[in-house]
Design a protein around this motif. Structure first.
Motif, mmCIF file in Angstrom:
data_model
loop_
_atom_site.group_PDB
_atom_site.id
_atom_site.type_symbol
_atom_site.label_atom_id
_atom_site.label_comp_id
_atom_site.label_asym_id
_atom_site.label_seq_id
_atom_site.Cartn_x
_atom_site.Cartn_y
_atom_site.Cartn_z
ATOM 1 N N ASP A 215 19.450 -26.100 -20.471
ATOM 2 C CA ASP A 215 18.908 -24.736 -20.510
ATOM 3 C C ASP A 215 17.475 -24.712 -19.966
ATOM 4 O O ASP A 215 17.097 -23.814 -19.211
ATOM 5 N N ILE A 216 16.677 -25.682 -20.385
ATOM 6 C CA ILE A 216 15.282 -25.748 -19.928
ATOM 7 C C ILE A 216 15.222 -25.969 -18.422
ATOM 8 O O ILE A 216 14.483 -25.287 -17.694
ATOM 9 N N ILE A 217 16.008 -26.911 -17.944
ATOM 10 C CA ILE A 217 15.996 -27.253 -16.514
ATOM 11 C C ILE A 217 16.538 -26.098 -15.686
ATOM 12 O O ILE A 217 15.988 -25.773 -14.622
ATOM 13 N N ALA A 218 17.605 -25.464 -16.179
ATOM 14 C CA ALA A 218 18.154 -24.303 -15.466
ATOM 15 C C ALA A 218 17.136 -23.175 -15.409
ATOM 16 O O ALA A 218 17.019 -22.477 -14.385
ATOM 17 N N ALA A 219 16.382 -22.969 -16.485
ATOM 18 C CA ALA A 219 15.354 -21.924 -16.497
ATOM 19 C C ALA A 219 14.287 -22.197 -15.447
ATOM 20 O O ALA A 219 13.822 -21.276 -14.757
ATOM 21 N N LEU A 220 13.905 -23.475 -15.304
ATOM 22 C CA LEU A 220 12.906 -23.820 -14.286
ATOM 23 C C LEU A 220 13.441 -23.545 -12.885
ATOM 24 O O LEU A 220 12.729 -23.006 -12.025
ATOM 25 N N SER A 221 14.707 -23.897 -12.639
ATOM 26 C CA SER A 221 15.309 -23.627 -11.334
ATOM 27 C C SER A 221 15.416 -22.128 -11.086
ATOM 28 O O SER A 221 15.122 -21.644 -9.986
ATOM 29 N N LEU A 222 15.854 -21.394 -12.107
ATOM 30 C CA LEU A 222 15.978 -19.946 -11.978
ATOM 31 C C LEU A 222 14.637 -19.312 -11.644
ATOM 32 O O LEU A 222 14.538 -18.448 -10.756
ATOM 33 N N GLU A 223 13.604 -19.757 -12.319
ATOM 34 C CA GLU A 223 12.271 -19.215 -12.060
ATOM 35 C C GLU A 223 11.786 -19.600 -10.666
ATOM 36 O O GLU A 223 11.231 -18.768 -9.938
ATOM 37 N N SER A 224 12.011 -20.840 -10.270
ATOM 38 C CA SER A 224 11.575 -21.295 -8.950
ATOM 39 C C SER A 224 12.232 -20.499 -7.824
ATOM 40 O O SER A 224 11.640 -20.281 -6.769
ATOM 41 N N LEU A 225 13.475 -20.068 -8.082
ATOM 42 C CA LEU A 225 14.216 -19.305 -7.073
ATOM 43 C C LEU A 225 14.075 -17.797 -7.275
ATOM 44 O O LEU A 225 14.807 -17.023 -6.667
ATOM 45 N N GLU A 226 13.102 -17.412 -8.119
ATOM 46 C CA GLU A 226 12.826 -15.997 -8.409
ATOM 47 C C GLU A 226 14.102 -15.240 -8.777
ATOM 48 O O GLU A 226 14.455 -14.214 -8.203
ATOM 49 N N GLY A 227 14.796 -15.807 -9.798
ATOM 50 C CA GLY A 227 16.057 -15.244 -10.245
ATOM 51 C C GLY A 227 15.899 -13.927 -10.973
ATOM 52 O O GLY A 227 14.802 -13.522 -11.378
ATOM 53 N N ILE A 228 17.031 -13.261 -11.181
ATOM 54 C CA ILE A 228 17.061 -11.934 -11.783
ATOM 55 C C ILE A 228 17.505 -12.060 -13.237
ATOM 56 O O ILE A 228 18.607 -12.514 -13.530
ATOM 57 N N LEU A 229 16.658 -11.594 -14.143
ATOM 58 C CA LEU A 229 16.906 -11.791 -15.569
ATOM 59 C C LEU A 229 17.845 -10.753 -16.185
ATOM 60 O O LEU A 229 18.265 -10.914 -17.335
ATOM 61 N N ILE A 230 18.202 -9.707 -15.448
ATOM 62 C CA ILE A 230 19.115 -8.717 -16.001
ATOM 63 C C ILE A 230 20.470 -9.347 -16.354
ATOM 64 O O ILE A 230 21.167 -8.895 -17.266
ATOM 65 N N ALA A 231 20.822 -10.426 -15.653
ATOM 66 C CA ALA A 231 22.086 -11.111 -15.934
ATOM 67 C C ALA A 231 22.101 -11.745 -17.324
ATOM 68 O O ALA A 231 23.170 -12.097 -17.837
ATOM 69 N N PHE A 232 20.922 -11.873 -17.937
ATOM 70 C CA PHE A 232 20.804 -12.502 -19.252
ATOM 71 C C PHE A 232 20.531 -11.458 -20.342
ATOM 72 O O PHE A 232 20.226 -11.808 -21.477
ATOM 73 N N ASP A 233 20.677 -10.208 -19.986
ATOM 74 C CA ASP A 233 20.386 -9.113 -20.898
ATOM 75 C C ASP A 233 21.286 -9.173 -22.132
ATOM 76 O O ASP A 233 22.478 -9.483 -22.042
ATOM 77 N N GLU A 234 20.722 -8.838 -23.271
ATOM 78 C CA GLU A 234 21.462 -8.891 -24.524
ATOM 79 C C GLU A 234 22.664 -7.956 -24.523
ATOM 80 O O GLU A 234 23.699 -8.250 -25.122
ATOM 81 N N ARG A 235 22.572 -6.835 -23.809
ATOM 82 C CA ARG A 235 23.684 -5.897 -23.752
ATOM 83 C C ARG A 235 24.893 -6.516 -23.057
ATOM 84 O O ARG A 235 26.046 -6.281 -23.448
ATOM 85 N N VAL A 236 24.631 -7.306 -22.030
ATOM 86 C CA VAL A 236 25.723 -8.002 -21.326
ATOM 87 C C VAL A 236 26.432 -8.960 -22.272
ATOM 88 O O VAL A 236 27.672 -9.057 -22.286
ATOM 89 N N MET A 237 25.645 -9.663 -23.075
ATOM 90 C CA MET A 237 26.230 -10.627 -24.003
ATOM 91 C C MET A 237 27.008 -9.932 -25.124
ATOM 92 O O MET A 237 28.037 -10.444 -25.594
ATOM 93 N N ASN A 238 26.575 -8.765 -25.526
ATOM 94 C CA ASN A 238 27.222 -8.053 -26.625
ATOM 95 C C ASN A 238 28.648 -7.632 -26.299
ATOM 96 O O ASN A 238 29.492 -7.520 -27.196
ATOM 97 N N VAL A 239 28.925 -7.374 -25.022
ATOM 98 C CA VAL A 239 30.270 -6.922 -24.667
ATOM 99 C C VAL A 239 31.230 -8.093 -24.429
ATOM 100 O O VAL A 239 32.419 -7.880 -24.193
ATOM 101 N N ARG A 240 30.713 -9.292 -24.485
ATOM 102 C CA ARG A 240 31.565 -10.495 -24.443
ATOM 103 C C ARG A 240 31.032 -11.450 -25.510
ATOM 104 O O ARG A 240 30.331 -12.405 -25.214
ATOM 105 N N PRO A 241 31.357 -11.220 -26.764
ATOM 106 C CA PRO A 241 30.580 -11.789 -27.876
ATOM 107 C C PRO A 241 30.903 -13.233 -28.254
ATOM 108 O O PRO A 241 31.183 -13.542 -29.418
ATOM 109 N N HIS A 242 30.872 -14.133 -27.283
ATOM 110 C CA HIS A 242 30.915 -15.556 -27.614
ATOM 111 C C HIS A 242 29.531 -15.957 -28.113
ATOM 112 O O HIS A 242 28.534 -15.781 -27.394
#
Length: 506
Positions: A215-242
């Motif tokens: 998770d830590i390493i992926a976060a660093l890669s995501l940040e380095s590539l200027e990733g989009i955080l909307i994909a990690f939004d809590e609302r997205v997770m709520n509709v697929r509640p694993h």
């Protein structure tokens, strides 16, 4: 502080003994139940009732009757004839783990061994005397454990201070009297899921640590590539509640909070590649498998996996022959965990590829200032590819195989030992693959715009790496960098520095 055996232990306690050599002692309850079990067996042996492996032979020879005068000889013969595993030995922490699991298994009080036998194993652990146990040739029990059992009797070989010597010589030096095995004891020492569970527990501990580190390493890669955080939004997770998916997304949001590089939305792109926006889904699925495996392993750690068991309560005493040594629970759990760990590695390699491919990242190819004259981080990705190929081979399940043994008395064989053994190899390769991704993320940091701030947790990682690794604008000896970062992952250094910053990751 010493660890007292007697109640249930968890995976963290297990690691304290196996890896970090914490001293052991027994509780009064542990001693009492072991002695009670032996006293019941002694009473049972005074009858003419046939008892498997005690007054009979083993396996297909279970109809062969053994006289009371031959019971000790039977146990000695057993460990001599069964000590036939071959190849390279298990390493120190793996052997320590096996000894601990024998203490846990036989200490439940249903095995009928004398307390003196278990106390000798405890003494070996506390003195760090390591039996020589060749690692190849087990279908779930017996052969490696027999090499261990030999050393208790003064046979076989022991490591003392890293030097391999005859067990008898070491015991004499330490003033330890060899054990003379009595009825049931040789069988109890080698029959069970002890080595399978021991290796599985080591592998699982490292897999769980690697999953959090991922998770830590992926976060660093995501940040380095200027990733989009909307994909990690809590609302997205709520509709697929694993739960593990939501926890992973929460980890990423916490890790990248206040980043000026990874933001909720991007001005020119709607979504990232799957290796970035699917981190919660894949990492979460892996964590679920590992969480399920933990339940299995901790039950097995605190169980009696012997055969036969010495049943005793206020109303009944009986020697029951069954098959608790079957390693299916642990084997299937570790086969599945191996597949999960390989999936984690698969995604890590793809993120790394996005960092080093100049067409995808916008950075210089292979994260080096003068590509062409220099290869930069080109070849570590080859290393990832090769390791990943190995992991895919090792992810073939052991437990689906079946080769009958023992004259078809054991016509079904679980093969759990190999599942646990290969899980150790798999997590070692996973740590290297994650280390290479983190190395690329660190190099990418030096190509990022200076006017944009990293998140505070990611800055902690970068500062820690700057203390260990000096970046050059020319090719350098990357091997040492990979090993340095791999050590940070394996030893929990990376995880600790982050959890000191933002508290425990889920």
């Amino acid at each position: 502080m010493n660890i007292q055996l007697g109640d249930k232990i968890d995976l963290n306690t297990f690691i304290q003994v196996a890896r970090f050599k914490t001293q052991l002692e027994f509780s009064e309850n542990y001693v009492a139940r072991v002695k009670k079990s032996r006293s019941v067996l002694d009473i049972m042996m005074s009858t003419d009732e046939p008892m498997y492996g005690i007054t009979t032979g083993f396996g297909a020879l279970c109809s062969e009757k053994i006289s009371p005068q031959q019971t000790a000889e039977l146990q000695e013969n057993l460990i001599l004839s069964h000590a036939v595993s071959v190849g390279d030995p298990l390493n120190q922490e793996q052997v320590r783990a096996c000894m601990l699991m024998i203490l846990q298994n036989l200490g439940q009080g249903y095995s009928g061994v004398r307390f003196e036998v278990l106390d000798q194993i405890r003494l070996f652990l506390n003195l760090n005397l390591i039996p020589w146990m060749p690692r190849e040739g087990s279908v779930g029990y017996l052969a490696p454990e027999a090499h261990l059992a030999l050393t208790l009797t003064g046979r076989g070989k022991l490591y003392k201070n890293g030097e391999l010597r005859s067990a008898q010589e070491v015991l004499n030096e330490e003033n330890i009297r060899p054990i003379k095995l009595q009825a049931k004891e040789g069988l109890a020492l080698i029959s069970g899921t002890t080595s399978t569970t021991a290796l599985a527990a080591l592998a699982l501990y490292d897999m769980q640590n690697a999953a959090k580190s991922a998770d830590i390493i992926a976060a660093l890669s995501l940040e380095s590539l200027e990733g989009i955080l909307i994909a990690f939004d809590e609302r997205v997770m709520n509709v697929r509640p694993h739960p593990e998916q939501a926890q992973t997304a929460s980890n990423i949001r916490r890790l990248l909070k206040d980043s000026e590089l990874a933001q909720l939305r991007h001005p020119t792109k709607l979504q990232d590649a799957l290796s970035l926006r699917c981190i919660p889904q894949l990492h979460g699925a892996v964590k679920k498998v590992l969480n399920d495996a933990l339940i299995t392993i901790e039950i097995e750690m605190n169980a009696c996996c012997d055969n036969p068991i010495i049943w005793h309560d206020q109303n009944q005493q009986e020697v029951i022959s069954a098959c608790n040594p079957d390693s299916s629970y642990v084997g299937i759990a570790m086969d599945t965990a191996a597949i999960a760990a390989t999936n984690l590695a698969k995604m890590s390699e793809r993120r790394n590829n996005r960092l080093i491919d100049g067409h995808l990242s916008g950075f210089a190819y292979f994260l080096i200032q003068k590509p062409g004259l220099n290869s930069g981080l080109m070849i570590p990705q080859y290393t990832q590819a090769a390791l990943l190929n190995d992991m895919r081979i090792l992810s073939h399940p052991s437990t689906i195989d079946n080769t009958p043994t023992c004259g078809n008395q054991e016509d079904y064989v679980a093969m759990g030992y190999n599942a646990a053994k290969k899980a150790i190899s798999i997590v070692d390769k996973l740590e290297y693959i994650l280390a290479i991704e983190l190395l690329s993320g660190y190099y990418a940091h030096h190509f990022l715009p200076k006017n944009k701030r990293r998140s505070p947790p990611m800055q902690v990682v970068i500062l820690a790496l700057e203390k260990r690794i000096k970046i050059s604008d020319k090719d350098t000896y990357f091997y040492s960098f990979i090993n340095e970062i791999k050590g940070m992952i394996h030893d929990g250094v990376l995880l600790k520095m982050i959890e000191d910053k933002i508290e425990k990751l889920d």
